[in-house]
Design a protein around this motif. Structure first.
Motif, PDB file in Angstrom:
ATOM      1  N   ILE A  88       3.212   9.278  73.870  1.00 55.10           N
ATOM      2  CA  ILE A  88       3.237   8.085  74.964  1.00 55.10           C
ATOM      3  C   ILE A  88       2.082   7.492  74.896  1.00 55.10           C
ATOM      4  N   GLU A  89       1.116   7.658  74.517  1.00 52.93           N
ATOM      5  CA  GLU A  89       0.427   6.360  74.044  1.00 52.93           C
ATOM      6  C   GLU A  89       0.502   5.563  73.058  1.00 52.93           C
ATOM      7  N   GLY A  90       1.238   6.344  71.888  1.00 53.38           N
ATOM      8  CA  GLY A  90       1.560   5.444  70.301  1.00 53.38           C
ATOM      9  C   GLY A  90       2.807   4.326  71.388  1.00 53.38           C
ATOM     10  N   ILE A  91       3.627   4.659  71.774  1.00 49.72           N
ATOM     11  CA  ILE A  91       4.242   4.231  72.089  1.00 49.72           C
ATOM     12  C   ILE A  91       4.438   2.853  73.607  1.00 49.72           C
ATOM     13  N   LEU A  92       2.591   3.174  74.562  1.00 51.26           N
ATOM     14  CA  LEU A  92       2.924   2.122  75.011  1.00 51.26           C
ATOM     15  C   LEU A  92       2.297   1.189  74.156  1.00 51.26           C
ATOM     16  N   ASP A  93       1.295   1.436  72.816  1.00 47.24           N
ATOM     17  CA  ASP A  93       0.181   0.425  72.338  1.00 47.24           C
ATOM     18  C   ASP A  93       1.255  -0.459  71.460  1.00 47.24           C
ATOM     19  N   VAL A  94       2.036   0.285  70.570  1.00 44.83           N
ATOM     20  CA  VAL A  94       3.244  -0.711  70.233  1.00 44.83           C
ATOM     21  C   VAL A  94       3.737  -1.325  70.886  1.00 44.83           C
ATOM     22  N   GLU A  99      10.889  -4.087  76.901  1.00 43.91           N
ATOM     23  CA  GLU A  99      10.098  -4.312  78.475  1.00 43.91           C
ATOM     24  C   GLU A  99       8.827  -5.245  78.369  1.00 43.91           C
ATOM     25  N   ILE A 100       8.535  -6.031  79.151  1.00 39.97           N
ATOM     26  CA  ILE A 100       7.591  -6.107  79.549  1.00 39.97           C
ATOM     27  C   ILE A 100       6.567  -6.573  80.720  1.00 39.97           C
ATOM     28  N   LYS A 101       7.286  -5.761  81.755  1.00 45.59           N
ATOM     29  CA  LYS A 101       6.870  -5.113  82.676  1.00 45.59           C
ATOM     30  C   LYS A 101       5.796  -4.009  82.810  1.00 45.59           C
ATOM     31  N   LEU A 102       4.873  -3.353  83.591  1.00 40.82           N
ATOM     32  CA  LEU A 102       4.145  -2.385  83.340  1.00 40.82           C
ATOM     33  C   LEU A 102       4.981  -1.049  83.905  1.00 40.82           C
ATOM     34  N   VAL A 103       5.658  -1.553  84.746  1.00 42.75           N
ATOM     35  CA  VAL A 103       6.379  -0.744  85.993  1.00 42.75           C
ATOM     36  C   VAL A 103       7.645   0.088  85.089  1.00 42.75           C
ATOM     37  N   GLU A 104       8.218  -1.531  84.066  1.00 40.48           N
ATOM     38  CA  GLU A 104       9.025  -0.797  84.078  1.00 40.48           C
ATOM     39  C   GLU A 104       9.555  -0.257  82.743  1.00 40.48           C
ATOM     40  N   ILE A 105       7.904   0.021  81.640  1.00 43.52           N
ATOM     41  CA  ILE A 105       7.905   0.495  80.868  1.00 43.52           C
ATOM     42  C   ILE A 105       7.929   2.331  81.127  1.00 43.52           C
ATOM     43  N   LEU A 106       7.331   2.130  82.087  1.00 44.42           N
ATOM     44  CA  LEU A 106       6.614   3.425  82.211  1.00 44.42           C
ATOM     45  C   LEU A 106       7.662   4.053  82.784  1.00 44.42           C
ATOM     46  N   GLN A 107       8.887   3.447  83.215  1.00 45.23           N
ATOM     47  CA  GLN A 107      10.061   3.718  83.908  1.00 45.23           C
ATOM     48  C   GLN A 107      11.331   4.243  83.119  1.00 45.23           C
ATOM     49  N   PHE A 108      11.356   3.277  81.346  1.00 43.63           N
ATOM     50  CA  PHE A 108      11.670   4.179  80.393  1.00 43.63           C
ATOM     51  C   PHE A 108      11.779   5.106  79.944  1.00 43.63           C
ATOM     52  N   ILE A 109       9.297   5.405  79.596  1.00 40.96           N
ATOM     53  CA  ILE A 109       9.463   6.562  79.385  1.00 40.96           C
ATOM     54  C   ILE A 109       9.895   7.858  79.768  1.00 40.96           C
ATOM     55  N   HIS A 110       9.482   7.060  81.398  1.00 38.37           N
ATOM     56  CA  HIS A 110       9.971   9.007  82.505  1.00 38.37           C
ATOM     57  C   HIS A 110      11.133   8.909  82.511  1.00 38.37           C
ATOM     58  N   LEU A 168      13.612   4.456  67.323  1.00 39.96           N
ATOM     59  CA  LEU A 168      15.111   6.100  66.579  1.00 39.96           C
ATOM     60  C   LEU A 168      15.662   5.374  68.577  1.00 39.96           C
ATOM     61  N   ILE A 169      15.348   4.944  69.238  1.00 35.69           N
ATOM     62  CA  ILE A 169      15.826   4.858  70.944  1.00 35.69           C
ATOM     63  C   ILE A 169      16.702   3.166  70.882  1.00 35.69           C
ATOM     64  N   THR A 170      15.674   2.529  69.847  1.00 37.20           N
ATOM     65  CA  THR A 170      16.345   1.240  69.816  1.00 37.20           C
ATOM     66  C   THR A 170      17.641   1.307  69.190  1.00 37.20           C
ATOM     67  N   LEU A 171      17.203   1.781  67.689  1.00 39.17           N
ATOM     68  CA  LEU A 171      18.330   1.945  67.148  1.00 39.17           C
ATOM     69  C   LEU A 171      19.748   2.607  67.950  1.00 39.17           C
ATOM     70  N   ARG A 172      19.744   3.772  67.867  1.00 36.24           N
ATOM     71  CA  ARG A 172      20.678   3.634  69.195  1.00 36.24           C
ATOM     72  C   ARG A 172      20.935   3.073  70.194  1.00 36.24           C
ATOM     73  N   GLU A 173      20.318   2.351  71.112  1.00 42.69           N
ATOM     74  CA  GLU A 173      20.868   1.477  72.017  1.00 42.69           C
ATOM     75  C   GLU A 173      21.862   0.033  70.955  1.00 42.69           C
ATOM     76  N   GLY A 174      21.610   0.039  70.257  1.00 41.08           N
ATOM     77  CA  GLY A 174      21.809  -1.234  70.046  1.00 41.08           C
ATOM     78  C   GLY A 174      22.022  -2.381  70.028  1.00 41.08           C
ATOM     79  N   LYS A 175      22.948  -2.836  70.371  1.00 40.91           N
ATOM     80  CA  LYS A 175      23.015  -4.655  71.410  1.00 40.91           C
ATOM     81  C   LYS A 175      22.230  -3.887  72.895  1.00 40.91           C
ATOM     82  N   ASN A 176      22.428  -2.800  73.506  1.00 41.19           N
ATOM     83  CA  ASN A 176      21.968  -2.810  75.166  1.00 41.19           C
ATOM     84  C   ASN A 176      20.450  -2.916  74.713  1.00 41.19           C
ATOM     85  N   ALA A 177      19.999  -2.516  73.601  1.00 36.00           N
ATOM     86  CA  ALA A 177      18.440  -2.095  73.442  1.00 36.00           C
ATOM     87  C   ALA A 177      17.597  -3.577  74.418  1.00 36.00           C
ATOM     88  N   LYS A 178      16.311  -3.474  74.920  1.00 37.00           N
ATOM     89  CA  LYS A 178      16.205  -3.836  75.706  1.00 37.00           C
ATOM     90  C   LYS A 178      14.408  -3.774  75.817  1.00 37.00           C
TER      91      LYS A 178
END
Length: 236
Positions: free
Chosen positions: A189-195, A121-132, A109-119
């Motif tokens: 959170i675990e589901g998002i990190l896993d995927v 995340e490939i770094k551990l800290v960045e995926i955590l900031q995304f969740i936060h 859902l978040i990716t769909l809403r972000e559209g072309k701005n969706a990114k």
């Protein structure tokens, strides 16, 4: 024997025209039928008054969930899980599993809403900031309070929510005082990190502070493979 006139009714062109005009569509004898303007407006008004959740745009960002409905559904989920659990740990495990299945859908859902701005995340800290930030804002209308790294281990992180929404309407019995129903959110959170290929185990723990009796710390412990990959790619 009945006469043909007894069973075959001759149609009245005027009546046919009137009925067809009300129904619209195509009449073989008259051709395409256009509905009267007043009738079209009436149909449009009726259709708009019957709109449901499936008619809403997925791009809407304003929260529309009724808190009373949310608390009722969540209570039913807890009661159902409790009937099939032998203890607090098993109950939290079931809530975690329910949340885990929702995690990928939240990310989609978040990716769909972000559209072309969706990114991605490939770094551990960045995926955590995304969740936060983004995940918390999507789920609860605000960002989480804290994001910290453990000072004792390089594979442990913590996200803190001082006033978790899912605990607001839940009364935990004294004999189940260690139960934290935010195990459901930990599962998300675990589901998002896993995927996203950041495999980790996530658990929810109550850490009370003055004025924040439900303060919850989401403890995230990543698999060693994730840490080794991170070190190889970004910490050479």
């Amino acid at each position: 024997m009945s006469q043909p006139s007894d069973i075959i009714q001759v149609s009245n062109p005027t009546q046919t025209s009137t009925k067809s005009a009300l129904k619209g569509g195509y009449n073989p004898s008259l051709g395409p039928i256009q509905l009267p303007t007043s009738y079209q407006a009436q149909l449009a008004s009726t259709a708009s008054s019957k709109r449901n959740i499936y008619d809403h745009s997925l791009s809407r960002r304003a929260p529309e969930v009724n808190l009373s409905s949310l608390s009722y559904i969540f209570n039913v989920m807890i009661q159902y899980s409790q009937k099939n659990s032998k203890g607090i740990q098993e109950l939290e495990g079931k809530l975690n599993t329910l949340g885990y299945s929702i995690g990928p859908k939240v990310l989609e859902l978040i990716t769909l809403r972000e559209g072309k701005n969706a990114k991605r995340e490939i770094k551990l800290v960045e995926i955590l900031q995304f969740i936060h930030t983004q995940v918390w804002r999507t789920l609860f209308g605000r960002v989480a309070d804290e994001l910290e790294k453990s000072s004792e281990a390089d594979d442990e992180y913590m996200i803190t929510d001082k006033q978790p929404l899912m605990s607001e309407f839940i009364s935990v019995p004294k004999d189940m005082g260690q139960l934290n129903v935010n195990a459901f959110v930990a599962g998300i959170i675990e589901g998002i990190l896993d995927v996203c290929y950041f495999q980790a185990s996530v658990s929810a723990h109550t850490v009370e502070t003055p004025g924040c009796p439900n303060r919850t710390v989401f403890f995230i412990k990543f698999d060693r493979d994730v840490i080794e990959r991170e070190n190889l790619r970004f910490h050479k």
